[in-house]
Design a protein around this motif. Structure first.
Motif, PDB file in Angstrom:
ATOM      1  N   VAL A 113      -3.219  -3.764 -11.413  1.00 32.72           N
ATOM      2  CA  VAL A 113      -3.950  -4.817 -10.212  1.00 32.72           C
ATOM      3  C   VAL A 113      -4.485  -4.279  -9.418  1.00 32.72           C
ATOM      4  O   VAL A 113      -5.106  -5.082  -9.252  1.00 32.72           O
ATOM      5  CB  VAL A 113      -3.754  -6.516 -11.242  1.00 32.72           C
ATOM      6  CG1 VAL A 113      -3.387  -6.073 -12.143  1.00 32.72           C
ATOM      7  CG2 VAL A 113      -2.703  -6.333 -10.553  1.00 32.72           C
ATOM      8  N   GLY A 114      -3.458  -3.826  -8.884  1.00 32.65           N
ATOM      9  CA  GLY A 114      -3.929  -3.293  -7.413  1.00 32.65           C
ATOM     10  C   GLY A 114      -3.188  -3.953  -6.536  1.00 32.65           C
ATOM     11  O   GLY A 114      -2.422  -4.970  -7.088  1.00 32.65           O
ATOM     12  N   PRO A 160      -5.326   2.726  -0.941  1.00 35.77           N
ATOM     13  CA  PRO A 160      -5.876   3.848  -1.093  1.00 35.77           C
ATOM     14  C   PRO A 160      -6.998   3.215  -1.996  1.00 35.77           C
ATOM     15  O   PRO A 160      -7.724   3.425  -2.461  1.00 35.77           O
ATOM     16  CB  PRO A 160      -4.741   4.479  -2.392  1.00 35.77           C
ATOM     17  CG  PRO A 160      -3.530   3.867  -2.627  1.00 35.77           C
ATOM     18  CD  PRO A 160      -3.451   3.237  -1.135  1.00 35.77           C
ATOM     19  N   GLU A 161      -6.969   1.845  -1.798  1.00 35.29           N
ATOM     20  CA  GLU A 161      -7.749   1.151  -2.730  1.00 35.29           C
ATOM     21  C   GLU A 161      -8.657   0.086  -1.782  1.00 35.29           C
ATOM     22  O   GLU A 161      -7.774  -0.457  -0.776  1.00 35.29           O
ATOM     23  CB  GLU A 161      -6.411  -0.096  -3.644  1.00 35.29           C
ATOM     24  CG  GLU A 161      -8.054  -1.491  -4.282  1.00 35.29           C
ATOM     25  CD  GLU A 161      -6.906  -2.170  -5.264  1.00 35.29           C
ATOM     26  OE1 GLU A 161      -7.496  -3.262  -5.147  1.00 35.29           O
ATOM     27  OE2 GLU A 161      -6.323  -2.610  -5.575  1.00 35.29           O
ATOM     28  N   PHE A 179       8.712  -6.214 -11.028  1.00 42.15           N
ATOM     29  CA  PHE A 179       7.595  -5.897 -11.493  1.00 42.15           C
ATOM     30  C   PHE A 179       6.110  -6.222 -10.363  1.00 42.15           C
ATOM     31  O   PHE A 179       5.463  -5.696 -11.073  1.00 42.15           O
ATOM     32  CB  PHE A 179       7.773  -7.789 -11.798  1.00 42.15           C
ATOM     33  CG  PHE A 179       8.659  -7.816 -12.531  1.00 42.15           C
ATOM     34  CD1 PHE A 179       7.574  -7.671 -14.531  1.00 42.15           C
ATOM     35  CD2 PHE A 179       9.812  -8.876 -12.446  1.00 42.15           C
ATOM     36  CE1 PHE A 179       8.244  -7.841 -14.988  1.00 42.15           C
ATOM     37  CE2 PHE A 179       9.901  -9.511 -14.457  1.00 42.15           C
ATOM     38  CZ  PHE A 179       9.535  -9.342 -14.928  1.00 42.15           C
ATOM     39  N   GLN A 180       6.663  -5.710  -9.259  1.00 39.43           N
ATOM     40  CA  GLN A 180       5.655  -5.970  -8.418  1.00 39.43           C
ATOM     41  C   GLN A 180       4.719  -4.114  -8.022  1.00 39.43           C
ATOM     42  O   GLN A 180       4.166  -4.463  -8.042  1.00 39.43           O
ATOM     43  CB  GLN A 180       6.062  -6.123  -6.883  1.00 39.43           C
ATOM     44  CG  GLN A 180       4.697  -5.725  -5.326  1.00 39.43           C
ATOM     45  CD  GLN A 180       5.562  -5.826  -3.915  1.00 39.43           C
ATOM     46  OE1 GLN A 180       5.691  -6.811  -3.973  1.00 39.43           O
ATOM     47  NE2 GLN A 180       6.003  -4.943  -3.502  1.00 39.43           N
ATOM     48  N   ILE A 181       5.975  -3.521  -8.188  1.00 38.15           N
ATOM     49  CA  ILE A 181       5.283  -1.737  -8.507  1.00 38.15           C
ATOM     50  C   ILE A 181       4.424  -2.288  -9.378  1.00 38.15           C
ATOM     51  O   ILE A 181       3.956  -0.952  -9.844  1.00 38.15           O
ATOM     52  CB  ILE A 181       6.431  -0.910  -8.472  1.00 38.15           C
ATOM     53  CG1 ILE A 181       6.985  -1.139  -7.497  1.00 38.15           C
ATOM     54  CG2 ILE A 181       6.337   0.460  -8.945  1.00 38.15           C
ATOM     55  CD1 ILE A 181       8.277  -0.004  -7.088  1.00 38.15           C
ATOM     56  N   PHE A 182       5.171  -2.042 -11.151  1.00 38.04           N
ATOM     57  CA  PHE A 182       4.245  -1.924 -12.329  1.00 38.04           C
ATOM     58  C   PHE A 182       2.289  -2.502 -11.896  1.00 38.04           C
ATOM     59  O   PHE A 182       1.767  -1.734 -12.427  1.00 38.04           O
ATOM     60  CB  PHE A 182       5.488  -3.145 -13.455  1.00 38.04           C
ATOM     61  CG  PHE A 182       5.941  -1.712 -13.822  1.00 38.04           C
ATOM     62  CD1 PHE A 182       5.637  -1.067 -14.611  1.00 38.04           C
ATOM     63  CD2 PHE A 182       7.155  -1.726 -13.877  1.00 38.04           C
ATOM     64  CE1 PHE A 182       6.608  -0.197 -15.322  1.00 38.04           C
ATOM     65  CE2 PHE A 182       8.063  -0.704 -14.344  1.00 38.04           C
ATOM     66  CZ  PHE A 182       7.750   0.117 -14.762  1.00 38.04           C
ATOM     67  N   SER A 183       2.666  -3.710 -10.659  1.00 40.19           N
ATOM     68  CA  SER A 183       1.524  -4.719 -10.808  1.00 40.19           C
ATOM     69  C   SER A 183       0.757  -4.252 -10.134  1.00 40.19           C
ATOM     70  O   SER A 183      -0.176  -4.270 -10.321  1.00 40.19           O
ATOM     71  CB  SER A 183       2.302  -5.936  -9.948  1.00 40.19           C
ATOM     72  OG  SER A 183       0.954  -6.814  -9.790  1.00 40.19           O
ATOM     73  N   HIS A 193       0.622  -1.288   0.230  1.00 41.25           N
ATOM     74  CA  HIS A 193      -0.175   0.316  -0.361  1.00 41.25           C
ATOM     75  C   HIS A 193       1.033   1.542   0.051  1.00 41.25           C
ATOM     76  O   HIS A 193       0.386   2.247  -0.068  1.00 41.25           O
ATOM     77  CB  HIS A 193      -1.606  -0.191   1.265  1.00 41.25           C
ATOM     78  CG  HIS A 193      -1.926  -1.018   0.957  1.00 41.25           C
ATOM     79  ND1 HIS A 193      -3.411  -0.592  -0.026  1.00 41.25           N
ATOM     80  CD2 HIS A 193      -2.253  -2.076   1.693  1.00 41.25           C
ATOM     81  CE1 HIS A 193      -3.714  -2.257  -0.037  1.00 41.25           C
ATOM     82  NE2 HIS A 193      -4.039  -2.896   1.193  1.00 41.25           N
ATOM     83  N   VAL A 194       1.778   1.411   0.861  1.00 35.51           N
ATOM     84  CA  VAL A 194       2.683   2.202   0.279  1.00 35.51           C
ATOM     85  C   VAL A 194       3.387   2.477  -0.825  1.00 35.51           C
ATOM     86  O   VAL A 194       3.630   3.759  -1.651  1.00 35.51           O
ATOM     87  CB  VAL A 194       4.271   2.368   1.444  1.00 35.51           C
ATOM     88  CG1 VAL A 194       5.119   3.222   1.276  1.00 35.51           C
ATOM     89  CG2 VAL A 194       3.471   1.358   2.893  1.00 35.51           C
TER      90      VAL A 194
END
Length: 289
Positions: free
Chosen positions: A91-92, A265-266, A83-87, A22-23
């Motif tokens: 996709v949230g 935020p989601e 990959f995680q940040i782009f994901s 979330h950060v």
């Protein structure tokens, strides 16, 4: 009391990794994902350099384990974080954390193929749950098309793959010498250099200098991730892997929980929670069989 140290540290690591998603999501509004990944990994490397005098011997840098750890750094955390940040962007955070639980899957496949291990009924059920969770994640809602193309699921899977395949390399190095802090120090340092080269190669060097307000959040993200890794190492010092690893894999549950509490935020939907439970349950069965 000592018997509670490992589970407590492992759960803390899972919580830190879940919150970190979330950060990173909150920092993406004003910062390029690749730039953010660089700042996150660089902060992690900086943290371990600061504590290195207390845990690392100088002659380790010229040892054989250092080669293994440096090779691992070419993949993780550089590709894993990227990959995680782009994901997260596509996709949230909830779905990214859920599919991230595929790390045990990528660890089990080499064991079956090269170490002649058997999955058995429980392992097969675990794999079924994990794959089922991925299919459910990709399946469109009733009457509503997905908000992302199917190929985007390769991003969270890529992050899980990067975290999974580096484990045998790190394990090989640790079996020879060094310690977990030294391994993490070299991996994060090499990864920071890899991401810096990617920034220059893609013409984003200027963006790294003028990264905007999200830069500080990504720096904080790196510190959170580094603390999570320290908790993992502490847990492994005081407990067995079969006990510690499933508790660390509670990351998707923590991510969904933090989102429901309004920290992220989601606002996760029910399907995100179902995916998280399915994939985590599969990981738990796989690691505890």
């Amino acid at each position: 009391m000592d018997t509670l140290l490992a589970p407590a540290a492992a759960l803390t690591a899972g919580a830190l990794f879940g919150a970190n998603i979330h950060v990173q999501r909150s920092a993406l509004g004003s910062t390029d994902p690749l730039v953010g990944a660089f700042y996150s990994v660089a902060a992690m490397a900086g943290l371990f350099w600061l504590i290195s005098p207390f845990f690392i011997k100088l002659d380790w840098f010229w040892s054989t384990p250092a080669i293994f750890f440096a090779i691992g750094g070419l993949v993780f955390p550089a590709l894993g974080q990227s990959f995680q940040i782009f994901s997260i962007q596509r996709v949230g955070p909830a779905l990214t954390a859920a599919i991230g639980s595929f790390v045990p899957f990528f660890a089990a496949v080499p064991a079956v193929l090269f170490l002649e291990e058997s999955l058995g009924l429980q392992g097969t059920l675990a794999m079924t749950l994990m794959v089922g969770g991925l299919i459910f994640a990709a399946w469109p809602k009733e009457g509503v098309a997905r908000s992302f193309p199917l190929w985007v699921l390769a991003l969270p899977l890529g992050a899980a793959l990067a975290r999974g395949i580096v484990q045998p390399v790190t394990s090989a190095g640790l079996s020879i010498g060094g310690n977990a802090v030294f391994a993490t120090l070299l991996q994060s340092s090499v990864s920071a250099l890899v991401l810096l080269c990617l920034l220059v190669a893609t013409g984003r060097g200027g963006q790294a200098v003028f990264a905007g307000p999200g830069k500080n959040r990504f720096l904080f993200s790196g510190l959170v991730n580094g603390l999570g890794i320290l908790c993992v190492n502490f847990a492994l010092m005081h407990g067995e892997v079969t006990v510690v690893a499933p508790l660390i894999s509670t990351t998707p549950i923590w991510a969904v929980g933090f989102g429901l509490l309004g920290i992220g935020p989601e606002r996760p939907h029910l399907r995100h929670a179902v995916v998280a439970v399915m994939v985590f349950t599969g990981a738990l069965l796989l690691l505890s069989r």
